[in-house]
Design an enzyme around this catalytic site. Structure first.
Site, short mmCIF file in Angstrom:
data_model
loop_
_atom_site.label_atom_id
_atom_site.label_comp_id
_atom_site.label_asym_id
_atom_site.label_seq_id
_atom_site.Cartn_x
_atom_site.Cartn_y
_atom_site.Cartn_z
N ASN A 7 5.33 -8.82 4.65
CA ASN A 7 5.66 -9.54 3.41
C ASN A 7 6.56 -8.73 2.47
OD1 ASN A 7 3.81 -7.67 2.65
ND2 ASN A 7 2.22 -9.13 2.03
N LYS A 31 8.96 -2.59 2.36
CA LYS A 31 8.32 -2.28 3.64
C LYS A 31 9.35 -2.30 4.78
CE LYS A 31 3.80 -4.18 2.24
NZ LYS A 31 2.75 -5.17 2.59
N GLU A 70 -0.98 6.10 -6.26
CA GLU A 70 0.04 5.81 -5.23
C GLU A 70 1.34 6.59 -5.51
OE1 GLU A 70 0.30 1.54 -5.30
OE2 GLU A 70 -1.69 1.30 -4.41
N TYR A 78 -3.60 3.02 1.90
CA TYR A 78 -4.33 1.79 2.23
C TYR A 78 -5.82 2.04 2.45
CZ TYR A 78 -0.02 -0.99 2.59
OH TYR A 78 1.16 -1.67 2.33
N HIS A 106 5.43 -3.84 -1.33
CA HIS A 106 4.14 -3.43 -1.92
C HIS A 106 4.35 -3.18 -3.39
CE1 HIS A 106 0.45 -1.25 -2.77
NE2 HIS A 106 1.22 -0.43 -3.47
P1 IDP Z 1 -0.96 -7.07 -1.57
O1 IDP Z 1 0.12 -6.33 -0.82
O2 IDP Z 1 -0.52 -8.45 -1.95
O3 IDP Z 1 -1.54 -6.27 -2.72
P2 IDP Z 1 -3.40 -6.41 -0.10
O4 IDP Z 1 -4.61 -7.27 -0.12
O5 IDP Z 1 -3.43 -5.13 -0.89
O6 IDP Z 1 -2.14 -7.31 -0.53
O7 IDP Z 1 -3.10 -6.08 1.42
C1 IDP Z 1 -2.20 -5.07 1.80
C2 IDP Z 1 -1.27 -5.63 2.86
O8 IDP Z 1 -2.02 -5.94 4.05
C3 IDP Z 1 -0.59 -6.96 2.50
O9 IDP Z 1 0.57 -6.80 1.70
C4 IDP Z 1 -0.28 -7.52 3.88
O10 IDP Z 1 0.86 -6.88 4.45
C5 IDP Z 1 -1.52 -7.12 4.65
N1 IDP Z 1 -2.58 -8.13 4.60
C6 IDP Z 1 -3.46 -8.36 3.59
N2 IDP Z 1 -4.33 -9.34 3.87
C7 IDP Z 1 -4.02 -9.74 5.12
C8 IDP Z 1 -4.58 -10.74 5.99
O11 IDP Z 1 -5.55 -11.44 5.66
N3 IDP Z 1 -3.97 -10.90 7.21
C9 IDP Z 1 -2.90 -10.15 7.60
N4 IDP Z 1 -2.36 -9.19 6.83
C10 IDP Z 1 -2.89 -8.99 5.59
MG MG Z 2 -2.54 -4.40 -2.60
#
Ligand code: IDP
Ligand code: MG
Length: 138
Positions: free
Chosen positions: A118, A11, A132, A51, A121
Site C-alpha cells: 500500500n 515502501k 521510528e 513492525y 508508511h
Molecule cells: P498502517 O500502515 O495503515 O498503519 P498497520 O496496521 O500498521 O497499517 O499495518 C502495517 C502494514 O501491514 C500495512 O501498511 C500493510 O502493508 C500490512 N497489513 C496490515 N494489515 C493487513 C492485513 O490485514 N492483511 C494484509 N496486510 C496487512
Molecule cells: Mg501502522
C-alpha cells in the site's frame, strides 16, 4: 510550541513503480516540510523493530519480506499535526477501500498477495514517530 515530526516511508512497491516523487510531492504540496530524506535498503533488524507491534499476525512475515524486496525512501516530515495530516493523505490500510484523493486510494490496489502493498508508511502517534525516526535515522 513544538513542531511535530513523523516518519514517512515510500515502501518498495512505491519505489519500484516510480511513484516516490509523486508521493513526496503530495506531502510537500500539503505544506509539510522535508526535514530528512534518503533512499536505502532496510535491514531485517530495522524492520523487526519497526513492525514489532505486528509480530505474530498472519501478515507479519510477508510484510517483512515485502519491505526487503527493494529500496525504500525514508523521510521525516515536519509541521503542525503532521502525524494525523499524513495519515489522512495516505488513506486507509486497505487500498481497495482507501478513499479516492488519498495516496493509497489513487495509486494503490490489492494485488492478491499475503500482505497489502500500500505504498506508504506513516507513524501513528508522537511516541511511534520518535521511536521510528530513531530506527531509520538513528
Ligand atoms: P498502517 O500502515 O495503515 O498503519 P498497520 O496496521 O500498521 O497499517 O499495518 C502495517 C502494514 O501491514 C500495512 O501498511 C500493510 O502493508 C500490512 N497489513 C496490515 N494489515 C493487513 C492485513 O490485514 N492483511 C494484509 N496486510 C496487512
Ligand atoms: Mg501502522
Amino acid at each position: 510550541m513544538t513542531t511535530e515530526r513523523t516518519l514517512v516511508l515510500v515502501k518498495p512497491d512505491g519505489v519500484r513503480r516510480q511513484l516516490s516523487g509523486a508521493i513526496l510531492s503530495r506531502v510537500e504540496a500539503k505544506g509539510y516540510r522535508i526535514a530528512e530524506l534518503k533512499m536505502m535498503n532496510a535491514t531485517r533488524e530495522q524492520l523487526e523493530k519497526h513492525y514489532a507491534e505486528h509480530v505474530g499476525k498472519p501478515f507479519y512475515e510477508p510484510l517483512v519480506e515485502f519491505m526487503l524486496e527493494g529500496p525504500v525512501v525514508a523521510a521525516v516530515f515536519e509541521g503542525e499535526r503532521v502525524i494525523e495530516g499524513f495519515r489522512s493523505l495516505a488513506g486507509s490500510t486497505e487500498p481497495t477501500a482507501a478513499a479516492p484523493g488519498t495516496v493509497r486510494g489513487d495509486l494503490g490496489r490489492d494485488w492478491g498477495l499475503k500482505v497489502q502493498q500500500n505504498l506508504v508508511h506513516g507513524s501513528d502517534s508522537v511516541e511511534s514517530a520518535e521511536r521510528e525516526i530513531g530506527i531509520w535515522f538513528g
